[in-house]
Each structure stands twice: as structure tokens, then as C-alpha cells.
Design a protein around this motif. Structure first.
Motif, PDB file in Angstrom:
ATOM      1  N   PHE A  21       0.836  -1.200   0.000  1.00  0.00           N
ATOM      2  CA  PHE A  21       0.000   0.000   0.000  1.00  0.00           C
ATOM      3  C   PHE A  21       0.872   1.251   0.000  1.00  0.00           C
ATOM      4  O   PHE A  21       1.682   1.459   0.899  1.00  0.00           O
ATOM      5  CB  PHE A  21      -0.915  -0.011   1.227  1.00  0.00           C
ATOM      6  N   ARG A  22       0.717   2.084  -1.025  1.00  0.00           N
ATOM      7  CA  ARG A  22       1.466   3.355  -1.129  1.00  0.00           C
ATOM      8  C   ARG A  22       0.648   4.425  -0.413  1.00  0.00           C
ATOM      9  O   ARG A  22      -0.425   4.808  -0.890  1.00  0.00           O
ATOM     10  CB  ARG A  22       1.674   3.735  -2.593  1.00  0.00           C
ATOM     11  N   ARG A  59      -8.972  11.366  -1.040  1.00  0.00           N
ATOM     12  CA  ARG A  59      -7.641  11.983  -1.096  1.00  0.00           C
ATOM     13  C   ARG A  59      -7.477  12.864  -2.324  1.00  0.00           C
ATOM     14  O   ARG A  59      -6.611  13.739  -2.364  1.00  0.00           O
ATOM     15  CB  ARG A  59      -6.566  10.892  -1.019  1.00  0.00           C
ATOM     16  N   LEU A 121      -4.091   8.680  -6.534  1.00  0.00           N
ATOM     17  CA  LEU A 121      -3.459   7.439  -7.011  1.00  0.00           C
ATOM     18  C   LEU A 121      -4.373   6.738  -8.004  1.00  0.00           C
ATOM     19  O   LEU A 121      -5.596   6.723  -7.827  1.00  0.00           O
ATOM     20  CB  LEU A 121      -3.207   6.550  -5.790  1.00  0.00           C
ATOM     21  N   ALA A 123      -4.971   2.997  -9.626  1.00  0.00           N
ATOM     22  CA  ALA A 123      -4.637   1.568  -9.570  1.00  0.00           C
ATOM     23  C   ALA A 123      -5.387   0.864 -10.703  1.00  0.00           C
ATOM     24  O   ALA A 123      -4.942   0.901 -11.841  1.00  0.00           O
ATOM     25  CB  ALA A 123      -4.991   1.026  -8.183  1.00  0.00           C
ATOM     26  N   LEU A 151      -0.023   3.149 -10.512  1.00  0.00           N
ATOM     27  CA  LEU A 151       0.388   1.740 -10.435  1.00  0.00           C
ATOM     28  C   LEU A 151       0.000   1.118 -11.781  1.00  0.00           C
ATOM     29  O   LEU A 151      -1.010   0.424 -11.889  1.00  0.00           O
ATOM     30  CB  LEU A 151      -0.333   1.035  -9.274  1.00  0.00           C
TER      31      LEU A 151
HETATM   32  N1  HPA Z   1      -2.414   3.017  -2.101  1.00  0.00           N
HETATM   33  C1  HPA Z   1      -3.545   3.691  -2.005  1.00  0.00           C
HETATM   34  N2  HPA Z   1      -4.669   3.312  -2.587  1.00  0.00           N
HETATM   35  C2  HPA Z   1      -4.639   2.193  -3.326  1.00  0.00           C
HETATM   36  C3  HPA Z   1      -3.478   1.446  -3.475  1.00  0.00           C
HETATM   37  C4  HPA Z   1      -2.306   1.879  -2.835  1.00  0.00           C
HETATM   38  O1  HPA Z   1      -1.228   1.280  -2.942  1.00  0.00           O
HETATM   39  N3  HPA Z   1      -3.758   0.399  -4.280  1.00  0.00           N
HETATM   40  C5  HPA Z   1      -5.058   0.505  -4.608  1.00  0.00           C
HETATM   41  N4  HPA Z   1      -5.594   1.589  -4.037  1.00  0.00           N
END
Ligand code: HPA
Length: 174
Positions: A21-22, A59, A121, A123, A151
Motif C-alpha cells: 500500500f502506497r 484523497r 493514485l 490503480a 500503479l
Molecule cells: N495506495 C492507495 N490506494 C490504493 C493502493 C495503494 O497502494 N492500491 C489501490 N488503491
């Protein structure tokens, strides 16, 4: 960009085993890196021809708010159900297990709007693609999307690009 990368903490096995998790809360706790992030996002986005920003809960609000002020465009919030008080448009999207819905105030978007999506972010891109569909419901268009972290291996960047959105971000992780 290394200052920003170093301020993002990686938490192993959150929220599930196997996930790295980043976490951008550590970035927000570092004023220098946080200011740098806002500055770099501004540089990426300053020449984008958009007339509205849609920021994605939660966020995305942090970075969307500062960018909307810098670009002098309205900030529109894409929120989870039950949060927005006026009439809304809604769009369902799939989660790994089950589904969720995003809402936008119906009177916040008009036909012909050119929208820039902001989130912290990307994903799998599920929420960003839900915003693309929400925006299209009123005959407006998402032309660009910008993120602090991508990602790309999780496929969201290419899904957005296939939907005709130009995607940009500051940092990527495998
Ligand atoms: N960080 C925050 N939100 C996320 C991540 C992550 O690594 N992967 C999927 N949603």
C-alpha cells in the motif's frame, strides 16, 4: 521527484495480504514534500485546456482543491452515496468484491464541459472510469486525468487511455 517518493510510505499487506500500500498520508505530514507535490502537479496541469476539475473522494480532494485554485477553474466533488445535498447524477462501479456508487451534483456539470480528473493514485481505474461515465451522462467530456501516483501494472492507466483520456502522473510504482 525523489523527495516526493521518499515521503510516500509503503505498507506491506494492507489492506489485504500481498498488497503493497502506497500511503500518501506520510507525504501530507511532510510539508516540504507536500508543497513540492502541489508545485509539480501545477506544472503538469497548467497548460491543460479544461474548464472544470473533478476530484475523487477522499484523497483527490486535497490535490484537486489546490489545483482548481491555481488553474482558476471550478472544483467539482465526486463523492460516495449520501454525502452531496443537492440533486445528483450517479454511476455504479465494480469493486473487487461487490460494487459502489459515485455521485456528482447534477447542476455542477454542463454539456460541453472539458473535465480534468484529479486523484492521489490510480490503480485499477474503477473510480476514475466511473467519473468518465458520470461526466458523459451530461454530454461533457473528461479530456485529462492527473495523479500523484500511478500503479500501471494494475491496468487503470491504460483503461483510461482507451477511454480517450490523456493520463499524467508524478510517480509510478511497479
Ligand atoms: N495506495 C492507495 N490506494 C490504493 C493502493 C495503494 O497502494 N492500491 C489501490 N488503491
Amino acid at each position: 521527484m525523489e523527495k516526493i517518493r521518499n515521503a510516500i510510505t509503503t505498507i506491506a499487506n494492507f489492506p489485504k495480504p500481498g498488497i503493497q500500500f502506497r500511503d500518501i498520508t506520510s507525504l501530507l505530514e511532510c510539508p516540504e514534500a507536500s508543497r513540492l507535490t502541489v508545485e509539480k502537479l501545477g506544472h503538469k496541469c497548467i497548460d491543460i485546456d479544461c474548464n472544470k476539475i473533478v476530484a475523487i473522494e477522499a484523497r483527490g480532494f486535497i490535490f484537486g482543491a489546490t489545483l482548481a485554485q491555481e488553474l482558476s477553474v471550478p472544483l467539482v466533488l465526486a463523492r460516495k452515496p449520501g454525502k452531496l445535498p443537492r440533486a445528483t447524477l450517479q454511476q455504479q462501479y465494480k469493486l473487487e468484491y461487490g460494487q459502489d456508487t459515485l455521485h456528482i451534483h447534477r447542476d455542477s456539470l454542463q454539456e460541453g464541459d472539458r473535465v480534468l480528473i484529479i486523484d492521489d493514485l490510480i490503480a485499477t481505474g474503477g473510480t476514475a472510469l466511473a467519473v468518465v461515465k458520470l461526466v458523459e451522462q451530461v454530454g461533457a467530456q473528461v479530456t485529462h486525468a492527473c495523479f500523484v501516483v500511478a500503479l500501471p501494472e494494475l491496468g487503470g492507466v491504460s483503461r483510461l487511455q482507451k477511454a480517450g483520456v490523456r493520463v499524467d502522473y508524478l510517480l509510478e510504482y511497479d
